[in-house]
Design a protein around this motif. Structure first.
Motif, short mmCIF file in Angstrom:
data_model
loop_
_atom_site.label_atom_id
_atom_site.label_comp_id
_atom_site.label_asym_id
_atom_site.label_seq_id
_atom_site.Cartn_x
_atom_site.Cartn_y
_atom_site.Cartn_z
N ALA A 189 0.84 -1.20 0.00
CA ALA A 189 0.00 0.00 0.00
C ALA A 189 0.87 1.25 0.00
N LYS A 190 0.31 2.35 -0.49
CA LYS A 190 1.02 3.63 -0.53
C LYS A 190 0.21 4.67 0.24
N PHE A 191 0.93 5.59 0.86
CA PHE A 191 0.30 6.59 1.71
C PHE A 191 0.88 7.98 1.41
N ASP A 192 0.07 8.99 1.72
CA ASP A 192 0.49 10.38 1.53
C ASP A 192 1.14 10.94 2.79
N LEU A 193 0.75 10.41 3.93
CA LEU A 193 1.26 10.85 5.22
C LEU A 193 1.48 9.63 6.09
N ILE A 194 2.70 9.53 6.64
CA ILE A 194 3.01 8.42 7.54
C ILE A 194 3.55 9.02 8.83
N PHE A 195 2.97 8.59 9.94
CA PHE A 195 3.41 9.03 11.26
C PHE A 195 3.84 7.79 12.03
N ALA A 196 4.99 7.87 12.70
CA ALA A 196 5.47 6.76 13.52
C ALA A 196 5.86 7.28 14.90
N ASP A 197 5.35 6.63 15.93
CA ASP A 197 5.66 6.98 17.31
C ASP A 197 6.05 5.71 18.06
N PRO A 198 7.26 5.19 17.75
CA PRO A 198 7.69 3.95 18.40
C PRO A 198 7.99 4.17 19.87
N PRO A 199 7.99 3.09 20.65
CA PRO A 199 8.44 3.23 22.04
C PRO A 199 9.85 3.84 22.04
N TYR A 200 10.08 4.77 22.92
CA TYR A 200 11.37 5.48 22.94
C TYR A 200 12.54 4.55 23.22
N ASP A 201 12.29 3.40 23.84
CA ASP A 201 13.38 2.46 24.10
C ASP A 201 13.55 1.42 23.00
N ASN A 202 12.84 1.58 21.89
CA ASN A 202 12.96 0.64 20.78
C ASN A 202 14.35 0.79 20.17
N PRO A 203 15.14 -0.29 20.14
CA PRO A 203 16.51 -0.18 19.62
C PRO A 203 16.60 0.06 18.11
N ASP A 204 15.48 -0.08 17.40
CA ASP A 204 15.49 0.06 15.94
C ASP A 204 14.87 1.36 15.43
N ILE A 205 14.72 2.35 16.30
CA ILE A 205 14.12 3.62 15.88
C ILE A 205 14.87 4.20 14.68
N SER A 206 16.18 4.18 14.73
CA SER A 206 16.96 4.82 13.66
C SER A 206 16.78 4.13 12.30
N LYS A 207 16.28 2.91 12.28
CA LYS A 207 16.07 2.18 11.03
C LYS A 207 14.74 2.52 10.35
N ILE A 208 13.82 3.10 11.09
CA ILE A 208 12.46 3.30 10.57
C ILE A 208 12.42 4.20 9.34
N PRO A 209 13.06 5.37 9.33
CA PRO A 209 12.99 6.20 8.12
C PRO A 209 13.51 5.45 6.88
N GLY A 210 14.61 4.75 7.01
CA GLY A 210 15.16 4.00 5.88
C GLY A 210 14.19 2.96 5.36
N LEU A 211 13.52 2.25 6.27
CA LEU A 211 12.55 1.24 5.85
C LEU A 211 11.38 1.86 5.10
N VAL A 212 10.88 2.98 5.61
CA VAL A 212 9.75 3.65 4.95
C VAL A 212 10.11 4.00 3.51
#
Length: 180
Positions: free
Chosen positions: A110-133
């Motif tokens: 699926a494709k989206f116009d707006l994506i918001f992500a609010d992961p748990p602050y202690d999630n060790p993979d936060i820095s990977k999320i923009p790249g995955l998107v």
């Protein structure tokens, strides 16, 4: 928590206290939507809310006129709460789905116009999320990706990050696909 603007303005969001969430504060949410209101046509926006928690952002998007919002969270009780709240407010266009966000990003077509992500602050993979998107191509051309994160995370060096805002302990980094 409350819905700030739109059709459902002023409605209170009252989640049970036993949910494992850290909802975006009303102050930070209001600041975020003040920014978005100048750049987003809600009535034509398909939105994705990752790590949706109690659906605070999803409910606000629907209230402002988004015709379709997909809320993803891995906690079944959070998904049930979002569905119950949408039903109670008689909202349409809000779909809540229990899923692991990283698996969803890996498999979604699926494709989206707006994506918001609010992961748990202690999630060790936060820095990977923009790249995955951006690697998975789920953000439409001209779309915006917003990541809420702790102050310890920094994305200013990312060429797709075009803005960073701080509201007390809440940090928002804004990303957009650069035009080719």
């Amino acid at each position: 928590m409350r819905i700030i603007s739109g059709y459902y303005r002023g409605r209170r969001i009252l989640p049970p206290t036993n949910l494992p969430v850290r909802p975006t504060t009303d102050m930070a949410k209001e600041a975020l939507f003040n920014i978005l209101t100048n750049t987003v046509d809600y009535e034509s926006t398909r939105a994705l809310d990752l790590f949706a928690g109690v659906g605070n952002i999803s409910l606000e998007l629907i209230s402002r006129g988004c015709p379709y919002v997909l809320a993803i969270d891995n906690n079944l009780n959070c998904i049930k709460f979002i569905k119950e709240t949408a039903k109670k407010f008689e909202m349409s266009g809000l779909l809540a789905m229990k899923a692991d966000v990283f698996k969803f990003l890996d498999q979604s077509k699926a494709k989206f116009d707006l994506i918001f992500a609010d992961p748990p602050y202690d999630n060790p993979d936060i820095s990977k999320i923009p790249g995955l998107v951006f690697e998975k191509g789920i953000l439409n051309e001209g779309g915006i990706f917003i990541l809420e994160h702790p102050k310890e995370c920094h994305f200013e060096a990312d060429p797709l990050c075009y803005d960073h805002r701080v509201y007390s302990r809440v940090n928002f980094s804004f990303f957009r696909q650069s035009p080719h």
